[in-house]
Write an enzyme that holds these catalytic residues in place. Structure first.
Site, PDB file in Angstrom:
ATOM      1  N   CYS A 161      -0.825   4.138  -6.534  1.00  0.00           N
ATOM      2  CA  CYS A 161      -1.652   3.458  -5.524  1.00  0.00           C
ATOM      3  C   CYS A 161      -1.833   2.049  -6.059  1.00  0.00           C
ATOM      4  CB  CYS A 161      -3.000   4.170  -5.397  1.00  0.00           C
ATOM      5  SG  CYS A 161      -4.276   3.214  -4.546  1.00  0.00           S
ATOM      6  N   CYS A 220       0.870  -1.168   0.000  1.00  0.00           N
ATOM      7  CA  CYS A 220       0.000   0.000   0.000  1.00  0.00           C
ATOM      8  C   CYS A 220       0.909   1.220   0.000  1.00  0.00           C
ATOM      9  CB  CYS A 220      -0.864  -0.030   1.262  1.00  0.00           C
ATOM     10  SG  CYS A 220      -1.798   1.489   1.537  1.00  0.00           S
TER      11      CYS A 220
HETATM   12  N1  DGL Z   1      -3.898   0.739  -2.111  1.00  0.00           N
HETATM   13  C1  DGL Z   1      -3.566   1.872  -1.362  1.00  0.00           C
HETATM   14  C2  DGL Z   1      -2.341   2.616  -1.848  1.00  0.00           C
HETATM   15  O1  DGL Z   1      -1.548   2.028  -2.519  1.00  0.00           O
HETATM   16  C3  DGL Z   1      -4.497   2.669  -0.561  1.00  0.00           C
HETATM   17  C4  DGL Z   1      -5.821   3.033  -0.991  1.00  0.00           C
HETATM   18  C5  DGL Z   1      -6.593   3.635   0.148  1.00  0.00           C
HETATM   19  O2  DGL Z   1      -6.945   2.890   1.062  1.00  0.00           O
HETATM   20  O3  DGL Z   1      -6.814   4.856   0.143  1.00  0.00           O
HETATM   21  O4  DGL Z   1      -2.156   3.763  -1.553  1.00  0.00           O
END
Ligand code: DGL
Length: 258
Positions: free
Chosen positions: A184, A77
């Site tokens: 993301c 993440c």
């Molecule tokens: N998948 C996540 C990232 O790479 C986060 C998305 C979220 O929960 O806002 O930032």
């Protein structure tokens, strides 16, 4: 004397199922490892949360994964990596922690002179960690776009909503950018849809393949690579325990797209 249990899992987590795009790249080069994937859908999105809250969530997930015999942890993440990875490394010195980051250096390395759009969460874009990376590799042709709510609509999986979101929020960059950084881990799932809105031949940059090579190097250096000759297992855990999330996770793992 207590027998030491062999640590044989790699823990990997995200605020939801987006981190599957990272796991897909990892298993291409480390297929024989066992993985425990933790999706924190009870608390997503992370993108708009305060740093302290994200750290608290990550600490809880770490405790869980460490109890499950993990020999390394992958933060799949970007938001959690951006705001919590230094803290987590400081607190957990005995375990390798591998953290994703937006592939902005890749733009510097391979496509420096082109107009660039960095798509990421508010948390990532406003973080100190990302800002250091951005100023180090700034090509002076970059737009930083906080995609508030985009991970949510991807998580939900409603194609109509995704299309509308993209048209409304990135439609104005059509024909104006050539590089797109998917900052993301949810966004690679809709790479095709983003390409359709931006048109032409935009080039996508995603940090997952570089992360997987780094993970392999770290495991080799630390003598933690699995010696097993057969394919490893993948266990999925969601903090809400929803069956539907699990099904979508395995579908994305197989197909890599919405
Ligand atoms: N998948 C996540 C990232 O790479 C986060 C998305 C979220 O929960 O806002 O930032």
């Amino acid at each position: 004397m207590q027998e030491e249990v062999e640590k044989e899992n790699i823990g990997i987590f995200d605020s939801g199922i987006g981190g599957v795009t990272v796991l897909r790249e990892i298993i291409k080069i480390l297929p024989n490892e066992n993985y425990i994937y933790y999706s924190d859908s009870k608390n997503n999105p992370y993108g708009d949360k305060k740093k302290e809250e994200i750290i608290e969530r990550c600490e809880e997930i770490f405790r869980f994964l460490l109890e499950r015999n993990c020999k390394a942890i992958v933060i799949a993440c970007n938001t959690a990596s951006a705001v919590a990875s230094s803290y987590l490394r400081e607190k957990n010195k005995n375990i390798p922690i591998i953290a994703i980051e937006p592939a902005y250096k890749m733009v510097y390395d391979y496509s420096y002179d082109k107009e660039t759009l960095v798509m990421a969460t508010k948390g990532t874009i406003e973080s100190e960690k990302f800002n250091l990376l951005y100023h180090k590799y700034d090509n002076h042709k970059t737009t930083l776009l906080e995609c508030i709510g985009l991970a949510d609509v991807i998580e939900e999986g409603n194609e109509e909503k995704i299309k509308n979101y993209l048209e409304k929020n990135i439609g104005q960059y059509k024909g104006k950018v050539e590089n797109v950084v998917l900052g993301c881990t949810h966004y690679p799932l809709i790479e095709k849809e983003i390409g359709q809105v931006l048109g032409g031949n935009v080039k996508f940059f995603n940090g997952a393949s570089r992360l997987s090579v780094h993970l392999k190097d770290v495991l080799e250096e630390s003598n933690l690579i699995s010696k097993k000759q057969k394919q490893g297992k993948i266990e999925f855990i969601d903090s809400l325990g929803k069956k539907e999330k699990e099904e979508r996770f395995y579908k994305f793992l197989e197909e890599g797209k919405l």
